[in-house]
Design a protein around this motif. Sequence first.
Motif, mmCIF file in Angstrom:
data_model
loop_
_atom_site.group_PDB
_atom_site.id
_atom_site.type_symbol
_atom_site.label_atom_id
_atom_site.label_comp_id
_atom_site.label_asym_id
_atom_site.label_seq_id
_atom_site.Cartn_x
_atom_site.Cartn_y
_atom_site.Cartn_z
ATOM 1 N N ASP A 204 0.831 -1.201 0.000
ATOM 2 C CA ASP A 204 0.000 0.000 0.000
ATOM 3 C C ASP A 204 0.870 1.257 0.000
ATOM 4 O O ASP A 204 0.619 2.199 -0.738
ATOM 5 N N ARG B 11 -2.112 8.895 -4.223
ATOM 6 C CA ARG B 11 -3.543 8.735 -3.962
ATOM 7 C C ARG B 11 -3.757 8.630 -2.454
ATOM 8 O O ARG B 11 -2.861 8.227 -1.721
ATOM 9 N N ALA C 54 -7.079 5.482 1.650
ATOM 10 C CA ALA C 54 -8.338 4.734 1.500
ATOM 11 C C ALA C 54 -8.516 4.242 0.069
ATOM 12 O O ALA C 54 -8.985 3.119 -0.165
ATOM 13 N N THR C 55 -8.134 5.053 -0.898
ATOM 14 C CA THR C 55 -8.247 4.659 -2.301
ATOM 15 C C THR C 55 -7.289 3.512 -2.612
ATOM 16 O O THR C 55 -7.662 2.543 -3.274
ATOM 17 N N ALA D 192 -6.089 1.301 -0.505
ATOM 18 C CA ALA D 192 -6.583 0.099 0.165
ATOM 19 C C ALA D 192 -7.721 -0.542 -0.620
ATOM 20 O O ALA D 192 -7.788 -1.770 -0.743
ATOM 21 N N GLN D 193 -8.603 0.274 -1.153
ATOM 22 C CA GLN D 193 -9.740 -0.233 -1.927
ATOM 23 C C GLN D 193 -9.258 -0.999 -3.162
ATOM 24 O O GLN D 193 -9.709 -2.109 -3.433
ATOM 25 N N TYR D 194 -8.339 -0.422 -3.908
ATOM 26 C CA TYR D 194 -7.846 -1.075 -5.113
ATOM 27 C C TYR D 194 -7.016 -2.313 -4.802
ATOM 28 O O TYR D 194 -7.068 -3.300 -5.518
ATOM 29 N N HIS D 195 -6.236 -2.262 -3.727
ATOM 30 C CA HIS D 195 -5.451 -3.425 -3.347
ATOM 31 C C HIS D 195 -6.364 -4.574 -2.927
ATOM 32 O O HIS D 195 -6.096 -5.734 -3.233
ATOM 33 N N LYS D 196 -7.455 -4.251 -2.246
ATOM 34 C CA LYS D 196 -8.411 -5.271 -1.832
ATOM 35 C C LYS D 196 -9.033 -5.949 -3.049
ATOM 36 O O LYS D 196 -9.160 -7.175 -3.101
ATOM 37 N N ARG D 197 -9.394 -5.170 -4.045
ATOM 38 C CA ARG D 197 -9.959 -5.729 -5.278
ATOM 39 C C ARG D 197 -8.948 -6.623 -5.992
ATOM 40 O O ARG D 197 -9.295 -7.689 -6.496
ATOM 41 N N ARG E 15 -8.685 -9.954 -4.324
ATOM 42 C CA ARG E 15 -9.843 -10.799 -4.617
ATOM 43 C C ARG E 15 -9.705 -11.457 -5.986
ATOM 44 O O ARG E 15 -10.109 -12.597 -6.177
#
Length: 56
Positions: free
Chosen positions: A13, A22, A25-26, A28-33, A36
């Motif tokens: 991150d 960035r 929070a942004t 983290a969101q993309y890394h989470k996707r 998955r």
Amino acid sequence: MAVVRLAEAGSSDAESQAITIRPPATIAQYHKRAKRKQMPKSTMQHLDRDPNPAPE
């Protein structure tokens, strides 16, 4: 998007944030996707290693 490519390449991150500037929070969101998307591949690799896992 660069954040997605960095995440898929395995960057942390902090590394992604340093490169793309960035918000955390942004990132983290993309890394989470990205994680998955990689999960099914990782799971199949585990199954390929042991085709007859012990029953639970």
